[in-house]
Design an enzyme around this catalytic site. Structure first.
Site, short mmCIF file in Angstrom:
data_model
loop_
_atom_site.label_atom_id
_atom_site.label_comp_id
_atom_site.label_asym_id
_atom_site.label_seq_id
_atom_site.Cartn_x
_atom_site.Cartn_y
_atom_site.Cartn_z
N HIS A 184 42.67 46.31 -10.08
CA HIS A 184 42.71 45.83 -11.47
C HIS A 184 44.09 45.22 -11.77
O HIS A 184 44.19 44.08 -12.22
CB HIS A 184 42.41 47.00 -12.41
CG HIS A 184 42.40 46.64 -13.87
ND1 HIS A 184 41.24 46.37 -14.55
CD2 HIS A 184 43.41 46.49 -14.76
CE1 HIS A 184 41.54 46.07 -15.81
NE2 HIS A 184 42.86 46.14 -15.97
N GLU A 185 45.13 45.97 -11.49
CA GLU A 185 46.49 45.46 -11.77
C GLU A 185 46.81 44.27 -10.87
O GLU A 185 47.54 43.36 -11.27
CB GLU A 185 47.52 46.57 -11.61
CG GLU A 185 47.31 47.81 -12.50
CD GLU A 185 47.12 47.48 -13.98
OE1 GLU A 185 47.62 46.44 -14.44
OE2 GLU A 185 46.44 48.28 -14.67
N HIS A 210 45.69 41.23 -12.59
CA HIS A 210 46.71 40.80 -13.56
C HIS A 210 47.89 40.15 -12.83
O HIS A 210 48.41 39.12 -13.25
CB HIS A 210 47.23 42.01 -14.35
CG HIS A 210 46.28 42.52 -15.40
ND1 HIS A 210 45.76 41.72 -16.39
CD2 HIS A 210 45.79 43.77 -15.64
CE1 HIS A 210 44.98 42.45 -17.19
NE2 HIS A 210 44.98 43.70 -16.75
N GLU A 215 42.59 39.84 -18.90
CA GLU A 215 41.66 40.89 -18.48
C GLU A 215 40.54 40.33 -17.61
O GLU A 215 40.02 41.04 -16.74
CB GLU A 215 41.10 41.58 -19.73
CG GLU A 215 40.36 42.87 -19.47
CD GLU A 215 41.27 44.06 -19.14
OE1 GLU A 215 42.51 43.90 -19.14
OE2 GLU A 215 40.74 45.15 -18.86
#
Lengths: 503, 503
Positions: free
Chosen positions: A267-268, A271, A297
């Site tokens: 997830h990070e 980003h 997101e």
């Protein structure tokens, strides 16, 4: 001054602002990673000092003069051009910054600090009454903020502007209503299934050192450049930064839960890939900045879910996983593993929820915060309204406010209008991913071969390199040829969960 | 304005300066510990920005006005009082800052960056000629700096002031000449001994993770507060800080050298204990700051050598060492270990030299840099003069300039007057330690029991808490009742090395 000279001044000012912001980013990262416990008081002073410098820079009267001058120039007429983009986005922010009275800014800062403490106490004691007066005060201040900014139909429109510029309560309400109408029945089909995911497979003993190495290798494999970034450990994972080639991601590890760290790392990484793909030459200026929280997101959720929880991804990573964790992975069937990392079931806590049910949690929050801001829901009635919404939308009733309306930090911090960006991110991600597949062919087949560069290259070209030259809705239309819709996401969820849960 | 009002303004200004300096300290620490490789360019911009802010603050005209006003007040008449100390020390720095012409400051900064690159190349190629023009330019600029500051007998006096305020070429020359006269013969006695230290004992395999844990435990045991500080890894160990309760030490580990990491950890711990012992309420103001580099070094060398290389210390730590490294320490005799960590022999490289020979390296540098600054040694003649000095003072002749006059970074960085602070630190340390022993009793007997708090408490009371209320020479007189002398250090070196090497 000529337009070029004025623009040079604007750039120099933005560069100084970016230096201060990036120093502040580093100071904050350090606070969450490596700051010694007793260093907190002085750290707060350092942050306050940097915030003061940043505020002076962002409200400097000469900035308003330059923007006014540039707005009238021929060069500003192309909204996607360097000057046009800068003038539009910087004016928007400057107008907002300067419309807020100084005493309101201070009152909001003071209140959010106190409200945060009250919320912490209230959650711990499972006592909503402790938080209620602070929620009321926070709402009062947020409405004042909305009045200061001005708005069309709903004060909520003025607040969401900070997170998803261009969206409104009505536009978000429309797309989330469409999503809710199809998603809630899908989740009920999952609930009604007699199959359960073998989630115990991800909860064996996974050595933290090995998890760290495996997570970093996966982040690097999908394209994160560790020469321009890091991955460290914090209580709450995040992705920040200290410069154009200095992206700081964090995650957290639990020995008995492989999925928690691994998917938060992916997830990070999503980003981080966006940050690393923004035009570095424009760092600190709109052409070099992320469009919105929702678009940010969309990148994290794409790599976490659409890539990281796909069959193709695990076709590539399953063997390395077995080598890294021979004991835990001994005899595990690849199909069972795929089901284990795709377990779906209604639960109480948003941050622990799965790809299928996550957006239901967000829809509850959006509807309730919109109602509170618009004045149709009294804060005192929040617990009852929350539990009712959970029962009807998610399908379960919280046994306590601590696990109900007190679970999230956002409202105590004055973040109203922030929640919907999570779901917008999921919707954008699915729609972008459809288009990438239409352009590139079978993406999962590429993942199975360990080929992530085609997707990343596509994102670089169509999304990352755009900076803020387009708004989120313009980007969606430009890239996919259609306005945002819940359909791509729903199609993907159905295609994944129907065979897993057998309906 | 009243004196109190003016002093408040001064304190507020100093607080802002301290915030900026401490942010800069964190940014620099991060650069050396965790900065991703590609982040360097932007990091340089951040540092330059912070340096600019710091320079504007330290040369602000109102600062000069406040200091002038306070200088005439009654409250400033006590040189050890809050106002007296602040006015004296801040005026000294302000006068120096404002006496330097801006173009000279810039020229020095530009030159030192280029000279550093030239020095790196010259050392790599073992070619002094590559560095010579930059050494000449650096010396020229340093002499201009000395002229701008003004001085009495020697331009060297104006330069040492930045590092050891109050000392002069003559005062340092006197004490180092006394030291040289007794130390060189002692080292020749060691050279003439037929005993050799069993240095192979510290060069077995010592697992780095265990070294890290053992070093941290030792630092904590002697009193370093890890709630207010950290220990990380860098190529070159240092001790910096990011706030009054945020002391950042670093070290480096080699699997095949226990002593390198362990004693550098104790060395930095000595610096860190001083930083943690300074009055936190006065952070950023003279009563809360270290007196000089020499006094700082006295603390690091005391914990590294007088404590860490003592028999008492190892009487306490030998058993834990054996438990931490059972394979490497199997069958090792405590006396042999003590000899191994106290090996002494003349060598080429200052940073790798031992407690006995270290100061000879410093004396060479002091004599040569003083001669260059005073114009009695031409830079072109440095290599020959260096080799001659090494032969006569240290007793060996360097086979190359890379291992001779090009070994240290200092001169390329324009640091003239810095070297003697290393030896002053050793001299202060021995004289303080004698006094601590006179006041407290047998310190080594305490170390053997794991009791380091009495010594630390004594240092807190007599040295750390003083801040800059006294100068270094005043402190030595106040604490020990005598001016600085080489005798305490020589007595300790003789008492340690005569029995080890049998003379």
């Amino acid at each position: 001054m000529s337009t070029a000279e004025t623009f040079d001044k604007l750039r120099a000012h933005a560069r100084e602002t970016a230096l201060v912001a990036s120093i502040s980013g580093l100071v904050e990262w350090d606070e969450l990673t490596y700051l010694p416990p007793a260093g907190g008081d002085w750290r707060a002073e350092q942050q306050a000092y940097l915030a003061g410098v940043a505020h002076r820079l962002s409200t400097a009267p000469e900035l308003g003069d330059w923007l006014a001058e540039l707005r009238d120039s021929d060069e500003a007429s192309d909204p996607e051009g360097d000057i046009g983009c800068c003038v539009r986005e910087m004016s928007r922010r400057y107008d907002r910054e300067t419309r807020l009275p100084g005493d309101l800014v201070e009152e909001i800062a003071r209140t959010s600090s106190k409200a945060h403490h009250a919320w912490t106490d209230a959650r711990k004691a499972d006592n909503f009454a402790l938080f209620l007066p602070w929620l009321e005060k926070t709402l009062h201040l947020q409405r004042q903020k909305a009045e200061a900014f001005g708005y069309g139909d709903s004060p909520y429109d003025a607040l969401i502007e900070d997170y998803e510029p261009g969206e409104t309560a009505a536009s978000v309400g429309r797309v989330l209503a469409g999503l809710r109408a199809e998603l809630a029945p899908l989740v009920q089909q999952i609930v009604g299934s007699d199959r359960t995911a073998p989630s115990e497979l991800v909860r064996k003993s996974f050595c933290v050192d090995q998890q760290t190495a495996f997570g970093k290798a996966a982040a690097a494999k999908v394209g994160f450049d560790f020469d321009s970034g890091r991955l460290d450990v914090t209580a709450h994972p995040f992705c920040g930064g200290a410069g154009p080639r200095d992206v700081r991601m964090t995650t957290r590890y639990q020995e008995n839960d492989f999925a928690d760290a691994f998917f938060s790392t992916l997830h990070e990484t999503g980003h981080g890939l966006y940050e690393q793909g923004l035009p570095a030459d424009w760092f600190g200026l709109p052409p070099g900045e992320a469009i919105s929280l929702g678009i940010h997101e969309s990148q994290s959720r794409m790599w976490e879910n659409l890539v990281g929880r796909s069959q193709g991804f695990w076709r590539h990573f399953f063997d390395p996983l077995g080598k890294a964790f021979p004991a835990a992975m001994k005899g595990v069937d690849p199909e069972a593993w795929y089901f284990a990392v795709n377990e779906a079931r209604p639960s109480l806590i948003r941050t622990e929820s799965d790809e299928a049910t996550y957006n239901l949690h967000v829809i509850v929050r959006f509807e309730l915060e919109r109602a509170m801001i618009e004045g149709t829901l009294a804060p005192a009635d929040l617990p009852a309204a929350w539990n009712e919404a959970y029962a009807s939308i998610v399908g379960i009733t919280p046994p306590s406010d601590a696990n109900g309306c007190l679970q999230d930090v956002h409202w105590s911090a004055g973040l109203f209008g922030y929640f919907p960006t999570y779901s917008l991110g999921n919707l954008y991600a699915a729609q972008f991913f459809d288009q990438a597949e239409a352009d590139l062919g079978d993406l999962e087949a590429m993942f199975a071969e360990g080929e992530f560069a085609p997707l990343l290259g596509w994102l670089r070209e169509h999304i990352h390199s755009v900076g803020q030259r387009l708004s989120a809705s313009q980007l969606v239309e430009r890239v996919t040829g259609k306005p945002l819709s819940h359909e791509p996401l729903m199609r993907r969820l159905r295609a994944k969960f129907a065979p897993l849960y057998g309906f």
